[in-house]
Design a protein around this motif. Sequence first.
Motif, PDB file in Angstrom:
ATOM      1  N   ASN A  63      11.442   1.293   9.952  1.00  0.00           N
ATOM      2  CA  ASN A  63       9.925   1.534   9.458  1.00  0.00           C
ATOM      3  C   ASN A  63       9.076   0.543   9.904  1.00  0.00           C
ATOM      4  O   ASN A  63       9.261  -0.640   9.530  1.00  0.00           O
ATOM      5  N   PRO A  64       8.017   0.964  10.588  1.00  0.00           N
ATOM      6  CA  PRO A  64       7.589   2.138  10.976  1.00  0.00           C
ATOM      7  C   PRO A  64       7.759   2.934  12.412  1.00  0.00           C
ATOM      8  O   PRO A  64       7.108   3.810  12.678  1.00  0.00           O
ATOM      9  N   THR A  65       8.460   2.257  13.227  1.00  0.00           N
ATOM     10  CA  THR A  65       8.428   2.451  14.530  1.00  0.00           C
ATOM     11  C   THR A  65       9.625   3.615  15.018  1.00  0.00           C
ATOM     12  O   THR A  65       9.635   4.282  16.062  1.00  0.00           O
ATOM     13  N   GLY A  66      10.748   3.932  14.031  1.00  0.00           N
ATOM     14  CA  GLY A  66      11.762   4.694  14.160  1.00  0.00           C
ATOM     15  C   GLY A  66      12.843   4.161  15.044  1.00  0.00           C
ATOM     16  O   GLY A  66      13.707   5.226  15.483  1.00  0.00           O
ATOM     17  N   THR A  67      12.816   2.982  15.740  1.00  0.00           N
ATOM     18  CA  THR A  67      13.768   2.828  16.800  1.00  0.00           C
ATOM     19  C   THR A  67      15.110   2.385  16.210  1.00  0.00           C
ATOM     20  O   THR A  67      15.000   1.766  14.932  1.00  0.00           O
ATOM     21  N   SER A  68      16.253   2.498  16.552  1.00  0.00           N
ATOM     22  CA  SER A  68      17.431   2.097  16.066  1.00  0.00           C
ATOM     23  C   SER A  68      18.370   1.019  17.021  1.00  0.00           C
ATOM     24  O   SER A  68      17.816   1.035  18.337  1.00  0.00           O
ATOM     25  N   VAL A  69      18.806   0.132  16.279  1.00  0.00           N
ATOM     26  CA  VAL A  69      19.616  -0.908  16.939  1.00  0.00           C
ATOM     27  C   VAL A  69      20.899  -0.320  17.176  1.00  0.00           C
ATOM     28  O   VAL A  69      21.662   0.419  16.597  1.00  0.00           O
ATOM     29  N   SER A 123       7.685  -4.118  10.337  1.00  0.00           N
ATOM     30  CA  SER A 123       8.895  -3.648   9.827  1.00  0.00           C
ATOM     31  C   SER A 123       8.581  -3.076   8.572  1.00  0.00           C
ATOM     32  O   SER A 123       7.149  -2.957   8.177  1.00  0.00           O
ATOM     33  N   PHE A 124       9.449  -2.723   7.579  1.00  0.00           N
ATOM     34  CA  PHE A 124       9.114  -2.159   6.293  1.00  0.00           C
ATOM     35  C   PHE A 124       8.130  -3.117   5.700  1.00  0.00           C
ATOM     36  O   PHE A 124       8.508  -4.419   5.298  1.00  0.00           O
ATOM     37  N   GLU A 125       6.891  -2.783   5.002  1.00  0.00           N
ATOM     38  CA  GLU A 125       5.929  -3.582   4.501  1.00  0.00           C
ATOM     39  C   GLU A 125       6.401  -4.439   3.051  1.00  0.00           C
ATOM     40  O   GLU A 125       5.744  -5.176   2.617  1.00  0.00           O
ATOM     41  N   ALA A 126       7.327  -3.849   2.541  1.00  0.00           N
ATOM     42  CA  ALA A 126       7.765  -4.348   1.182  1.00  0.00           C
ATOM     43  C   ALA A 126       8.779  -5.879   1.710  1.00  0.00           C
ATOM     44  O   ALA A 126       8.568  -6.676   0.566  1.00  0.00           O
ATOM     45  N   TYR A 127       8.936  -6.135   2.878  1.00  0.00           N
ATOM     46  CA  TYR A 127       9.771  -7.277   3.122  1.00  0.00           C
ATOM     47  C   TYR A 127       9.254  -8.482   2.815  1.00  0.00           C
ATOM     48  O   TYR A 127       9.494  -9.569   1.972  1.00  0.00           O
ATOM     49  N   PRO A 128       7.736  -8.813   3.163  1.00  0.00           N
ATOM     50  CA  PRO A 128       7.115  -9.886   2.963  1.00  0.00           C
ATOM     51  C   PRO A 128       6.661 -10.109   1.648  1.00  0.00           C
ATOM     52  O   PRO A 128       6.806 -11.172   1.133  1.00  0.00           O
ATOM     53  N   ILE A 129       6.633  -8.878   0.987  1.00  0.00           N
ATOM     54  CA  ILE A 129       6.177  -9.198  -0.473  1.00  0.00           C
ATOM     55  C   ILE A 129       7.600  -9.606  -1.359  1.00  0.00           C
ATOM     56  O   ILE A 129       7.369 -10.571  -2.295  1.00  0.00           O
ATOM     57  N   LEU A 130       8.710  -9.046  -0.952  1.00  0.00           N
ATOM     58  CA  LEU A 130       9.786  -9.521  -1.531  1.00  0.00           C
ATOM     59  C   LEU A 130      10.111 -10.907  -1.388  1.00  0.00           C
ATOM     60  O   LEU A 130      10.619 -11.914  -2.398  1.00  0.00           O
ATOM     61  N   ALA A 131      10.012 -11.235  -0.024  1.00  0.00           N
ATOM     62  CA  ALA A 131      10.096 -12.722   0.221  1.00  0.00           C
ATOM     63  C   ALA A 131       9.366 -13.727  -0.530  1.00  0.00           C
ATOM     64  O   ALA A 131       9.795 -14.626  -1.236  1.00  0.00           O
ATOM     65  N   GLY A 132       8.025 -13.442  -0.279  1.00  0.00           N
ATOM     66  CA  GLY A 132       7.003 -14.037  -1.077  1.00  0.00           C
ATOM     67  C   GLY A 132       7.309 -14.178  -2.399  1.00  0.00           C
ATOM     68  O   GLY A 132       6.872 -15.311  -3.003  1.00  0.00           O
ATOM     69  N   LEU A 133       7.711 -13.145  -3.145  1.00  0.00           N
ATOM     70  CA  LEU A 133       7.822 -13.187  -4.719  1.00  0.00           C
ATOM     71  C   LEU A 133       8.823 -14.067  -5.136  1.00  0.00           C
ATOM     72  O   LEU A 133       8.851 -14.529  -6.113  1.00  0.00           O
ATOM     73  N   LYS A 177       1.030  -1.245  -0.137  1.00  0.00           N
ATOM     74  CA  LYS A 177      -0.021   0.023   0.104  1.00  0.00           C
ATOM     75  C   LYS A 177       0.840   1.249   0.121  1.00  0.00           C
ATOM     76  O   LYS A 177       1.405   1.349   0.896  1.00  0.00           O
ATOM     77  N   PRO A 178       0.720   1.940  -1.131  1.00  0.00           N
ATOM     78  CA  PRO A 178       1.641   3.415  -0.938  1.00  0.00           C
ATOM     79  C   PRO A 178       0.898   4.260  -0.079  1.00  0.00           C
ATOM     80  O   PRO A 178      -0.013   4.011   0.213  1.00  0.00           O
ATOM     81  N   GLY A 179       1.545   5.158   0.486  1.00  0.00           N
ATOM     82  CA  GLY A 179       1.041   6.248   1.418  1.00  0.00           C
ATOM     83  C   GLY A 179      -0.064   7.054   0.490  1.00  0.00           C
ATOM     84  O   GLY A 179       0.103   7.132  -0.607  1.00  0.00           O
ATOM     85  N   LYS A 180      -1.081   7.343   1.372  1.00  0.00           N
ATOM     86  CA  LYS A 180      -2.410   7.932   0.538  1.00  0.00           C
ATOM     87  C   LYS A 180      -2.025   9.196  -0.055  1.00  0.00           C
ATOM     88  O   LYS A 180      -0.935   9.956   0.652  1.00  0.00           O
ATOM     89  N   SER A 181      -2.630   9.660  -0.926  1.00  0.00           N
ATOM     90  CA  SER A 181      -2.407  10.976  -1.606  1.00  0.00           C
ATOM     91  C   SER A 181      -3.107  12.022  -1.037  1.00  0.00           C
ATOM     92  O   SER A 181      -4.343  11.702  -0.471  1.00  0.00           O
TER      93      SER A 181
END
Length: 377
Positions: free
Chosen positions: A171-177, A122-132, A27-31
């Motif tokens: 992304n999206p919680t802003g926390t760092s390791v 985390s980044f919502e692209a990850y499950p898509i990239l893995a699944g693809l 889902k891209p950010g709403k415009s």
Amino acid sequence: MTTQHPEGSQQPAVSLRPALRSLPPYKPGKSAAGSDVLQYKLSSNENPYPPLPSVLDAVNQMSPEMNLYPDMTCRAVTEAVAARWDVAPSSVSFGSGSVEVASQIIRSVCDEGDEVVFAWRSFEAYPILAGLAGATAVKVPLTEDERHDLPAMAAAITERTKVVLVCTPNNPTGTSVTADELHAFMAQVPSNVLVVVDEAYVHFNVAPDAARGIDFFHEYPNVVVLHTFSKAYGLAGLRIGYAIAPEYISAALRAVAIPFGVTNLAQQAALASLAAETEIEERITALIEQRDHVHQQLLAQGWELPESQANFVWLRTGAQTVQAEETLSRHGVIARAFPDEGIRVSIGSPAANQAFLVAAQDALETLRAASSSRIGG
Ligand SMILES: *Cc1c(COP(=O)(O)O)cnc(C)c1O
């Protein structure tokens, strides 16, 4: 199985890969559109600044050549990035955004059924990239305080695990390791598992103890760092990102990359941006100040939220997320809502941030009224 052909004929239809069925949609950010309230689009972590004049110049100079294919080797920008990070050019490879580079990594390393471990949310692209890629996404819940649970991620590694994605700032919680956490994690990770440190927001990270991907790249043979020009450099629309990786991995990434996937306009804009680091730094500093201001004001309003090291803040609104999103939207603030989880709001112009703060106050009051009426009956 015969599937009805879309045109209604009885001929069997082309069968799509089963992996596509289980893919979550990106889902891209709403415009911002169709409202009489002034709208602020704070849903895609975009940089609110317009392109620097020198960057526009570089792009304009290149645009008469758009009938020609770009330099597929990205030679000049490869050398500039290599010099910037003091690594060999053979360790630098590009893609059309670092999302494409992440996809190259998974497609280079994972076979059907292999596992990709990452924190969630985390980044919502990850499950898509893995699944693809036909790989299995293994999602390890964030800690209570919205951070990567690296010990749990290490424990989630199996013989099928090929890649671990560490998104810091997340992304999206802003926390760092922290560096200590990542070293402790690396000590647990077998050397044949690739650890990808996704640093899309690294420029906004001022935590003194933060892990820096480049240090880990130098210290461990199985670390890749992902950077993008989309966020701090403000080139999201041009699509250019890169990996710093061990040479044999970089070679594989170039091999699976979409040919000519990075335009000359993007390459020139990235080069000009690297040459304008002082101006870029000023903008980053201003965005960090705005982020810290927004954070302080939200705390003062009574919100609880994690410290963000990125260019957005995260409000864990839980079951009331949709309601909170509606309140923000009534104030003209378009944010990224994850129903039942929370809302991510990008740091924008000072005016946009101010509109968000007003909206957030309203949203908090609405949420409190709703929960007290529920509790009070
Ligand atoms: C935005 C983002 C990227 C990079 O996006 P591109 O525009 O494809 O470079 C990568 N990782 C994370 C976590 C992001 O939020």
